[in-house]
Design an enzyme around this catalytic site. Structure first.
Site, PDB file in Angstrom:
ATOM      1  N   ASP A 114      53.193  32.632  47.851  1.00  0.00           N
ATOM      2  CA  ASP A 114      51.836  32.500  47.655  1.00  0.00           C
ATOM      3  C   ASP A 114      51.736  31.085  46.714  1.00  0.00           C
ATOM      4  O   ASP A 114      52.383  30.894  45.712  1.00  0.00           O
ATOM      5  CB  ASP A 114      51.648  33.562  46.506  1.00  0.00           C
ATOM      6  N   ASP A 322      46.101  25.679  50.345  1.00  0.00           N
ATOM      7  CA  ASP A 322      46.782  26.873  50.323  1.00  0.00           C
ATOM      8  C   ASP A 322      47.346  27.217  51.527  1.00  0.00           C
ATOM      9  O   ASP A 322      47.090  27.095  52.579  1.00  0.00           O
ATOM     10  CB  ASP A 322      45.404  27.686  49.731  1.00  0.00           C
TER      11      ASP A 322
END
Ligand SMILES: *[C@@H]1O[C@H](CO)[C@@H](O)[C@H](O)[C@H]1NC(C)=O
Ligand SMILES: *[C@@H]1O[C@H](CO)[C@@H](O)[C@H](O)[C@H]1NC(C)=O
Ligand SMILES: *[C@@H]1O[C@H](CO)[C@@H](O)[C@H](O)[C@H]1NC(C)=O
Ligand SMILES: *[C@@H]1O[C@H](CO)[C@@H](O)[C@H](O)[C@H]1NC(C)=O
Ligand SMILES: *[C@@H]1O[C@H](CO)[C@@H](O)[C@H](O)[C@H]1NC(C)=O
Ligand SMILES: *[C@@H]1O[C@H](CO)[C@@H](O)[C@H](O)[C@H]1NC(C)=O
Length: 445
Positions: A114, A322
């Site tokens: 993440d 991301d």
């Protein structure tokens, strides 16, 4: 989580960790240089159709996008019997799983990476509450290198809201999809790499979760790769990592590279390397903000106002890169201009795709001799242009017969998603504060 439950958890966690003798002498961080670990897309090998893989990923992206950039996500569990505990709500889930091993002897497991959060955590036995996972729960009592951290340790202080009980550092994390994890913050030896080529690194701080609930996405925890001190990249040296995501539907895993292995002289790089500085958003310091200054669709540089991508003083807006969001979300004004550009440049009637949940779609394949061309697309960053191959922004929905651009609107900031980063070597250099990228054949790395 109710206050009663919370109290119970804290008590149990404390009891559990008190029974573990501390202060094993771990080796000092040895000559760690770097490693390479395979990344798997969470839906790879599940036997799902391409359409299904995309629609699931777009759906997850939507929920992640709405929370990733939210600056007002601190929840307080007031009036609990122990203390007023504050919990920062993290973005949900992610898309890529990495293989690693924890403890001595090593226990292999998979965890979600993440780039939107920092903490490394896994479920730990004994479980007060645990979610099913593919590998056995990690049992710290059976590891020779487990040591819990005290409240005064710098890594405990690095938690947003550390909870201290009898000098044991307790962490609690909540994710926006309702998942929670709580337990003790501890040091452990982690083993990274592959079965044939691996490196063991002692003293990595992580959350040993005795209470976990919510979706675990077929993994056994998370590995935070954000910008904060607790993230894996910041606990290792040199502080840089890279990934090269193989084609979205490829069965071939994607390399994730750390330290000295993350460098730009890979022979799989097929084009020029470009670099752009990271920007810091003090309201959301874990995220990788970039300065995006424009978008070109076809031959048209879109008249996007500077305000569309600006990072505002209150921490709203801005543009991040991301790995856990699939499609790219653009601030509303910028999105509208991209939509208009496709509408005027593609000689077909634009429709939306309910299956994928995307707006910029065209009936596909186009009629013969209709001379239809999908426009090229370039993101202009500060000092770097990212020109995307069509494969990185167009998605084909076979069941609906539609060809869609992988963009969605955002009412806050913008997010460059992983679909746009396929077959691209992406290097996050935290020491120098720059992101570098280059086209690459990720499947040959
Ligand atoms: C690390 O590598 C060694 C040597 O190749 C191997 O025996 C061992 O199983 C590997 N450990 C892990 C956790 O993959
Ligand atoms: C945990 O690891 C850190 C970083 O190597 C080290 O400074 C610290 O002494 C360790 N603490 C314990 C209790 O092992
Ligand atoms: C876990 O994997 C199975 C098949 O491999 C799949 O059916 C299931 O949906 C996955 N669960 C999650 C939460 O992704
Ligand atoms: C790649 O480049 C780095 C510096 O960026 C250098 O230290 C390293 O030796 C190079 N590796 C190879 C295999 O050429
Ligand atoms: C657009 O498509 C129509 C019908 O297929 C065709 O007649 C026309 O020439 C096309 N226009 C351009 C600019 O390609
Ligand atoms: C990026 O593209 C723009 C427009 O084509 C050009 O003016 C600029 O010099 C390019 N920048 C880099 C770093 O290549």
């Amino acid at each position: 989580m109710s206050n009663r439950t919370l109290f119970l958890i804290l008590t149990i966690i404390t009891l559990i960790s008190s029974s573990i003798s501390t202060s094993y002498s771990n080796n000092a961080n040895t000559n760690y240089m770097g490693f390479r670990a395979p990344l798997r897309h969470r839906d790879a090998g599940c036997g799902l159709s391409k359409d299904k893989i995309i629609s699931r990923a777009v759906k997850r992206s939507k929920s992640r996008a709405t929370t990733l950039l939210s600056t007002s996500k601190v929840t307080t569990t007031a009036a609990n019997p122990v203390a007023s505990v504050k919990i920062l709500v993290r973005p949900s889930e992610g898309e890529y799983l990495m293989d690693l091993a924890i403890g001595t002897p090593p226990n292999p497991y998979s965890a979600m990476i993440d780039t939107g959060s920092d903490l490394i955590w896994t479920q730990c036995a004994p479980c007060v509450l645990c979610v099913d996972q593919p590998t056995p729960y990690f049992n710290p009592l059976a590891s020779k290198t487990f040591s819990r951290l005290t409240c005064s340790s710098s890594n405990c202080q690095a938690l947003d809201f550390p909870f201290c009980y009898q000098n044991i550092c307790v962490y609690m994390y909540s994710y926006s999809d309702g998942a929670n994890t709580a337990g003790v913050l501890a040091n452990e030896t982690f083993t990274f790499g592959t079965r044939s080529n691996n490196v063991s690194v002692p003293n990595i701080a992580y959350g040993c979760g005795n209470l976990n609930e919510g979706s675990l996405f077929n993994g056994s925890g998370m590995v935070g790769l954000g910008r904060g001190p607790l993230s894996l990249v910041n606990q290792l040296g040199p502080k840089k990592f890279a990934y090269c995501l193989t084609y979205f539907f490829s069965p071939i895993s994607s390399p994730l590279l750390f330290g000295s292995m993350a460098n730009l002289n890979s022979s799989s790089i097929t084009g020029p390397v470009q670099s752009t500085p990271f920007i810091i958003n003090t309201a959301l310091p874990s995220l990788y903000y970039l300065s995006l200054i424009g978008i070109t669709v076809g031959k048209t540089r879109l008249p996007i106002p500077a305000s569309a991508f600006a990072l505002n003083v209150d921490g709203t807006g801005g543009v991040i890169i991301d790995s856990g969001t699939t499609i790219t979300y653009l601030q509303m004004d910028a999105y509208d201009l991209v939509l208009q550009a496709f509408k005027t440049q593609v000689n077909l009637t634009m429709v939306s795709d309910d299956n994928f949940g995307l707006d910029i779609c065209f009936p596909w394949p186009p009629p013969l001799n209709s001379n239809v061309k999908i426009p090229s697309l370039t993101f202009h960053f500060d000092g770097a242009n990212m020109t995307l191959p069509e494969l990185n922004y167009m998605l084909y929905d076979g069941s609906a017969g539609l060809y869609c651009a992988g963009f969605g609107p955002s009412s806050d900031g913008s997010i460059i998603g992983n679909f746009q980063q396929q077959d691209m070597y992406v290097l996050y250099d935290l020491e120098n504060g720059i992101l570098s990228f280059a086209p690459a054949r990720c499947d040959t790395m």
